[in-house]
Design a protein around this motif. Structure first.
Motif, PDB file in Angstrom:
ATOM      1  N   GLN A 168      -7.604   5.514   8.062  1.00  0.00           N
ATOM      2  CA  GLN A 168      -6.588   4.967   8.960  1.00  0.00           C
ATOM      3  C   GLN A 168      -7.109   3.697   9.618  1.00  0.00           C
ATOM      4  OE1 GLN A 168      -5.714   8.191  11.640  1.00  0.00           O
ATOM      5  NE2 GLN A 168      -4.163   9.012  10.262  1.00  0.00           N
ATOM      6  N   ALA A 169      -6.206   2.717   9.696  1.00  0.00           N
ATOM      7  CA  ALA A 169      -6.567   1.427  10.286  1.00  0.00           C
ATOM      8  C   ALA A 169      -5.693   1.144  11.498  1.00  0.00           C
ATOM      9  CB  ALA A 169      -6.378   0.312   9.263  1.00  0.00           C
ATOM     10  N   ASP A 170      -6.320   0.628  12.534  1.00  0.00           N
ATOM     11  CA  ASP A 170      -5.598   0.094  13.684  1.00  0.00           C
ATOM     12  C   ASP A 170      -5.569  -1.413  13.462  1.00  0.00           C
ATOM     13  OD1 ASP A 170      -5.281   2.588  15.008  1.00  0.00           O
ATOM     14  OD2 ASP A 170      -7.364   2.470  15.670  1.00  0.00           O
ATOM     15  N   LEU A 171      -4.387  -1.926  13.193  1.00  0.00           N
ATOM     16  CA  LEU A 171      -4.212  -3.319  12.810  1.00  0.00           C
ATOM     17  C   LEU A 171      -3.856  -4.160  14.029  1.00  0.00           C
ATOM     18  CD1 LEU A 171      -3.988  -5.288  10.393  1.00  0.00           C
ATOM     19  CD2 LEU A 171      -1.610  -4.605  10.191  1.00  0.00           C
ATOM     20  N   THR A 172      -4.553  -5.276  14.208  1.00  0.00           N
ATOM     21  CA  THR A 172      -4.234  -6.226  15.264  1.00  0.00           C
ATOM     22  C   THR A 172      -3.986  -7.572  14.610  1.00  0.00           C
ATOM     23  OG1 THR A 172      -5.652  -5.063  16.831  1.00  0.00           O
ATOM     24  CG2 THR A 172      -4.968  -7.288  17.432  1.00  0.00           C
ATOM     25  N   ILE A 173      -2.838  -8.159  14.925  1.00  0.00           N
ATOM     26  CA  ILE A 173      -2.480  -9.476  14.399  1.00  0.00           C
ATOM     27  C   ILE A 173      -2.490 -10.450  15.564  1.00  0.00           C
ATOM     28  CG2 ILE A 173      -0.673 -10.830  13.268  1.00  0.00           C
ATOM     29  CD1 ILE A 173       0.176  -8.183  11.885  1.00  0.00           C
ATOM     30  N   TYR A 174      -3.355 -11.450  15.452  1.00  0.00           N
ATOM     31  CA  TYR A 174      -3.493 -12.464  16.490  1.00  0.00           C
ATOM     32  C   TYR A 174      -2.643 -13.663  16.087  1.00  0.00           C
ATOM     33  CZ  TYR A 174      -7.503  -9.620  17.775  1.00  0.00           C
ATOM     34  OH  TYR A 174      -8.311  -8.561  18.141  1.00  0.00           O
ATOM     35  N   LEU A 175      -1.753 -14.068  16.999  1.00  0.00           N
ATOM     36  CA  LEU A 175      -0.867 -15.183  16.694  1.00  0.00           C
ATOM     37  C   LEU A 175      -0.639 -16.046  17.925  1.00  0.00           C
ATOM     38  CD1 LEU A 175       2.118 -14.298  18.007  1.00  0.00           C
ATOM     39  CD2 LEU A 175       2.117 -12.817  16.031  1.00  0.00           C
ATOM     40  N   SER A 176      -0.052 -17.196  17.697  1.00  0.00           N
ATOM     41  CA  SER A 176       0.366 -18.084  18.771  1.00  0.00           C
ATOM     42  C   SER A 176       1.819 -18.430  18.506  1.00  0.00           C
ATOM     43  CB  SER A 176      -0.496 -19.353  18.782  1.00  0.00           C
ATOM     44  OG  SER A 176       0.020 -20.284  19.711  1.00  0.00           O
ATOM     45  N   TRP A 178     -17.026   3.353 -17.465  1.00  0.00           N
ATOM     46  CA  TRP A 178     -16.816   2.891 -16.091  1.00  0.00           C
ATOM     47  C   TRP A 178     -16.236   4.056 -15.302  1.00  0.00           C
ATOM     48  CZ3 TRP A 178     -18.675  -1.706 -14.723  1.00  0.00           C
ATOM     49  CH2 TRP A 178     -18.880  -2.659 -15.704  1.00  0.00           C
ATOM     50  N   VAL A 179     -16.862   4.369 -14.180  1.00  0.00           N
ATOM     51  CA  VAL A 179     -16.394   5.460 -13.336  1.00  0.00           C
ATOM     52  C   VAL A 179     -15.820   4.828 -12.064  1.00  0.00           C
ATOM     53  CG1 VAL A 179     -17.022   7.536 -12.066  1.00  0.00           C
ATOM     54  CG2 VAL A 179     -18.149   7.000 -14.244  1.00  0.00           C
ATOM     55  N   ILE A 180     -14.555   5.030 -11.849  1.00  0.00           N
ATOM     56  CA  ILE A 180     -13.882   4.462 -10.689  1.00  0.00           C
ATOM     57  C   ILE A 180     -13.490   5.599  -9.753  1.00  0.00           C
ATOM     58  CG2 ILE A 180     -11.893   3.141  -9.875  1.00  0.00           C
ATOM     59  CD1 ILE A 180     -11.854   1.822 -12.689  1.00  0.00           C
ATOM     60  N   THR A 181     -14.014   5.540  -8.555  1.00  0.00           N
ATOM     61  CA  THR A 181     -13.659   6.505  -7.522  1.00  0.00           C
ATOM     62  C   THR A 181     -12.790   5.766  -6.517  1.00  0.00           C
ATOM     63  OG1 THR A 181     -15.808   7.552  -7.835  1.00  0.00           O
ATOM     64  CG2 THR A 181     -14.566   8.150  -5.835  1.00  0.00           C
ATOM     65  N   GLU A 182     -11.523   6.123  -6.484  1.00  0.00           N
ATOM     66  CA  GLU A 182     -10.579   5.381  -5.647  1.00  0.00           C
ATOM     67  C   GLU A 182     -10.857   5.518  -4.160  1.00  0.00           C
ATOM     68  OE1 GLU A 182      -6.575   6.374  -6.626  1.00  0.00           O
ATOM     69  OE2 GLU A 182      -6.546   5.020  -8.320  1.00  0.00           O
ATOM     70  N   GLY A 183     -11.352   6.601  -3.721  1.00  0.00           N
ATOM     71  CA  GLY A 183     -11.544   6.789  -2.289  1.00  0.00           C
ATOM     72  C   GLY A 183     -10.233   7.189  -1.641  1.00  0.00           C
ATOM     73  N   PRO A 184     -10.271   7.386  -0.342  1.00  0.00           N
ATOM     74  CA  PRO A 184      -9.050   7.836   0.340  1.00  0.00           C
ATOM     75  C   PRO A 184      -8.009   6.722   0.439  1.00  0.00           C
ATOM     76  CG  PRO A 184     -10.778   7.393   1.929  1.00  0.00           C
ATOM     77  CD  PRO A 184     -11.393   7.235   0.564  1.00  0.00           C
ATOM     78  N   ARG A 185      -6.748   7.098   0.440  1.00  0.00           N
ATOM     79  CA  ARG A 185      -5.671   6.134   0.613  1.00  0.00           C
ATOM     80  C   ARG A 185      -5.659   5.695   2.069  1.00  0.00           C
ATOM     81  NH1 ARG A 185      -0.329   5.837  -2.504  1.00  0.00           N
ATOM     82  NH2 ARG A 185      -1.884   4.909  -3.837  1.00  0.00           N
ATOM     83  N   ALA A 186      -5.662   4.409   2.283  1.00  0.00           N
ATOM     84  CA  ALA A 186      -5.717   3.863   3.638  1.00  0.00           C
ATOM     85  C   ALA A 186      -4.306   3.712   4.201  1.00  0.00           C
ATOM     86  CB  ALA A 186      -6.423   2.510   3.616  1.00  0.00           C
ATOM     87  N   ARG A 187      -4.131   4.133   5.435  1.00  0.00           N
ATOM     88  CA  ARG A 187      -2.834   4.051   6.095  1.00  0.00           C
ATOM     89  C   ARG A 187      -2.984   3.256   7.389  1.00  0.00           C
ATOM     90  NH1 ARG A 187       0.542   6.684   3.296  1.00  0.00           N
ATOM     91  NH2 ARG A 187       2.239   6.851   4.756  1.00  0.00           N
ATOM     92  N   ILE A 188      -1.878   2.661   7.807  1.00  0.00           N
ATOM     93  CA  ILE A 188      -1.863   1.945   9.078  1.00  0.00           C
ATOM     94  C   ILE A 188      -1.514   2.955  10.165  1.00  0.00           C
ATOM     95  CG2 ILE A 188      -0.749   0.130  10.426  1.00  0.00           C
ATOM     96  CD1 ILE A 188      -0.172  -1.299   7.753  1.00  0.00           C
ATOM     97  N   ARG A 189      -2.443   3.166  11.086  1.00  0.00           N
ATOM     98  CA  ARG A 189      -2.215   4.107  12.176  1.00  0.00           C
ATOM     99  C   ARG A 189      -1.458   3.428  13.313  1.00  0.00           C
ATOM    100  NH1 ARG A 189      -7.363   7.117  14.483  1.00  0.00           N
ATOM    101  NH2 ARG A 189      -7.973   4.971  14.872  1.00  0.00           N
TER     102      ARG A 189
END
Length: 186
Positions: A106-114, A24-35
């Motif tokens: 990098q992720a731009d995170l949006t949290i929708y709430l009420s 099994w070959v696992i390529t982790e990919g880049p570490r994701a960060r919250i921008r």
């Protein structure tokens, strides 16, 4: 963790007899960060205030800005519980969205709430029973964990109801029952 764009592949190699060697070959990919982290649907709280509440008690990976979807979901639900503790009893999480940059690092995170409306404590009345004592107003406030005019913390109040039952039991009223427990009307 934090490598959301991982890839897994299988390599099989024939051997002498009927056996096969599988790798099994696992390529982790880049570490994701919250921008960035934004909130949508907030009226009573600023994005900065919600961000501060969101980051209270989050796992270490998330506190360092590493994006882990399951941890973001847990922290979002915990944020809603904190809003409820501040009197926003109908607060709810609508959804979450992550917009990724081109290389998925990098992720731009949006949290929708009420938030809903805030519930505040009105007057607290002590009705003395013909059959026994009742705590004075100050003791009742302390036992119930609420004060007139303050936001209603449902979690502290529920603990306070148990404390009030205990107060009566300690005075010999072992079968005490709180009438209309959880009710908000007449």
């Amino acid at each position: 963790q934090g490598a959301g764009f991982s890839q897994v592949s299988l390599q099989a190699y024939p051997r002498e007899s009927q056996e096969r060697h599988i790798t099994w070959v696992i390529t982790e990919g880049p570490r994701a960060r919250i921008r960035s982290m934004d909130f949508d649907g907030n009226v009573a709280f600023t994005d900065a205030e919600l961000r501060e509440l969101f980051l209270q008690g989050v796992p270490r990976m998330l506190s360092y800005g590493v994006y882990v979807q399951s941890e973001v979901s847990k922290a979002s639900e915990f944020l809603i519980q904190k809003l409820k503790a501040k009197g926003y009893l109908s607060a709810r999480l609508m959804s979450q969205q992550a917009a990724w940059n081109k290389d998925h690092t990098q992720a731009d995170l949006t949290i929708y709430l009420s938030e809903g409306e805030q519930t505040r404590v009105g007057d607290i009345h002590v009705f003395e029973s013909k059959n026994g004592p009742a705590p004075d107003s100050e003791s009742l406030n302390r036992i119930l964990g609420v004060r007139s005019g303050e936001p209603f913390n449902i979690f502290a109040f529920n603990e306070g109801i148990e404390g009030l039952k205990s107060w009566y039991r300690n005075r010999g009223y072992l079968e005490v029952a709180i009438q209309r427990e959880g009710s908000s009307g007449d």
